[in-house]
Design a protein around this motif. Structure first.
Motif, PDB file in Angstrom:
ATOM      1  N   ALA A 239      37.707  45.802  43.988  1.00  0.00           N
ATOM      2  CA  ALA A 239      36.929  44.760  43.116  1.00  0.00           C
ATOM      3  C   ALA A 239      37.947  44.612  41.958  1.00  0.00           C
ATOM      4  O   ALA A 239      38.054  43.468  41.430  1.00  0.00           O
ATOM      5  N   ARG A 240      38.638  45.603  41.642  1.00  0.00           N
ATOM      6  CA  ARG A 240      39.652  45.330  40.370  1.00  0.00           C
ATOM      7  C   ARG A 240      40.710  44.292  40.676  1.00  0.00           C
ATOM      8  O   ARG A 240      41.221  43.572  39.786  1.00  0.00           O
ATOM      9  N   ALA A 241      41.024  44.283  42.032  1.00  0.00           N
ATOM     10  CA  ALA A 241      42.015  42.941  42.283  1.00  0.00           C
ATOM     11  C   ALA A 241      41.421  41.750  42.075  1.00  0.00           C
ATOM     12  O   ALA A 241      42.267  40.678  42.071  1.00  0.00           O
ATOM     13  N   LEU A 242      40.051  41.391  42.215  1.00  0.00           N
ATOM     14  CA  LEU A 242      39.720  40.102  41.900  1.00  0.00           C
ATOM     15  C   LEU A 242      39.193  39.896  40.688  1.00  0.00           C
ATOM     16  O   LEU A 242      38.719  38.660  40.542  1.00  0.00           O
ATOM     17  N   LEU A 243      39.162  40.735  39.725  1.00  0.00           N
ATOM     18  CA  LEU A 243      39.115  40.349  38.317  1.00  0.00           C
ATOM     19  C   LEU A 243      40.105  39.359  37.832  1.00  0.00           C
ATOM     20  O   LEU A 243      41.247  39.390  38.184  1.00  0.00           O
ATOM     21  N   PRO A 244      39.715  38.408  36.674  1.00  0.00           N
ATOM     22  CA  PRO A 244      40.654  37.706  36.368  1.00  0.00           C
ATOM     23  C   PRO A 244      41.999  38.430  35.575  1.00  0.00           C
ATOM     24  O   PRO A 244      41.715  39.417  34.956  1.00  0.00           O
TER      25      PRO A 244
END
Length: 259
Positions: A239-244
């Motif tokens: 999920a961290r890779a999907l953060l702005p």
């Protein structure tokens, strides 16, 4: 005593290492401080202690003791997830995960009207929940080590933000408590919109741990909950890779707390 920028940059790794050491308690191989067996964790140790007390001294059955401590763990895990999500929604998930100190403006909205460091406070509640799954000596180590590290991070951010923002930040600090939340808001609300979607995504690990406590805690098996913690960590890395990726969210930064 304040943390340096390098410590801030690698704060997630440092937290991970401290918690890992707490779970493994490597010193126990030589010192034999902790007991052995499937319930040789804080959860089982405290439950056994409560069950051994006489009824007049607060003693209860072993099942009730396990449930009571599980309830405390669930409250800590859910409280940590909720507090961190609330703080992250107003601060901005990209700021929370930033590798450097951030300080563009003072945001006094959401939990930041009552406490300057809701994210750090949430992390401590989270560690208290995880400590129930650790051997007693590992739990003590993790609570003390992370508490000390949190204080260093807070002092490092305070020094940075004092120099960056000056009087507005100092005035904010004078009115809002550092870690013990005020019952009522201490400052007027700033015009900062909450970004709940990215906040939930950014704190998916915390919610995963809370769900693990709730969903499998009734089986009185700390190992199953620990598996849920590990799975939650893996999901959070994805999920961290999907953060702005931007260093700051619209609306500026909160006066503290980018952990």
């Amino acid at each position: 005593m304040k943390a340096h920028s390098l410590e801030f940059r690698f704060r997630f790794l440092i937290h991970f290492v401290i918690i890992l050491v707490g779970f493994t308690a490597p010193w126990d191989r030589w010192l034999h401080i902790d007991s052995s067996g499937p319930n040789a964790h804080v959860w089982g140790t405290l439950a056994a202690w409560l069950a051994m007390l006489k009824p007049g001294a607060g003693g209860i059955g072993i099942a009730a003791a396990f449930n009571l401590i599980l309830a405390v763990g669930i409250l800590c895990a859910v409280g940590a997830a909720a507090l961190r999500t609330w703080g992250s929604a107003y601060l901005g998930a990209s700021v929370v995960k930033a590798h450097t100190f951030q300080g563009a403006s003072v945001v006094a909205a959401g939990p930041y009207r009552r406490v300057r460091n809701p994210l750090y406070l949430g992390t401590m509640l989270h560690v208290l929940a995880l400590a129930l799954l650790m051997p007693p000596s590992g739990a003590i180590f993790s609570i003390v080590a992370i508490g000390f590290f949190q204080v260093r991070l807070i002092l490092g951010e305070e020094a940075f933000l004092s120099g960056q923002l000056g009087e507005p930040y100092l005035a904010y600090c004078a009115r809002v408590p550092r870690l013990l939340p005020a019952l009522r808001p201490r400052v007027p609300s700033s015009h900062t919109r909450a970004a709940w979607g990215t906040a939930l995504l950014g704190e998916i690990y915390m919610w995963g741990v809370a769900i693990a406590f709730i969903s499998v805690g009734y089986r009185y098996n700390a190992f199953l909950i620990t598996q849920g913690v590990i799975i939650s960590l893996g999901v959070s890395l994805v999920a961290r890779a999907l953060l702005p990726k931007s260093p700051a969210e619209p609306g500026g930064l909160a006066a503290m707390d980018t952990e």
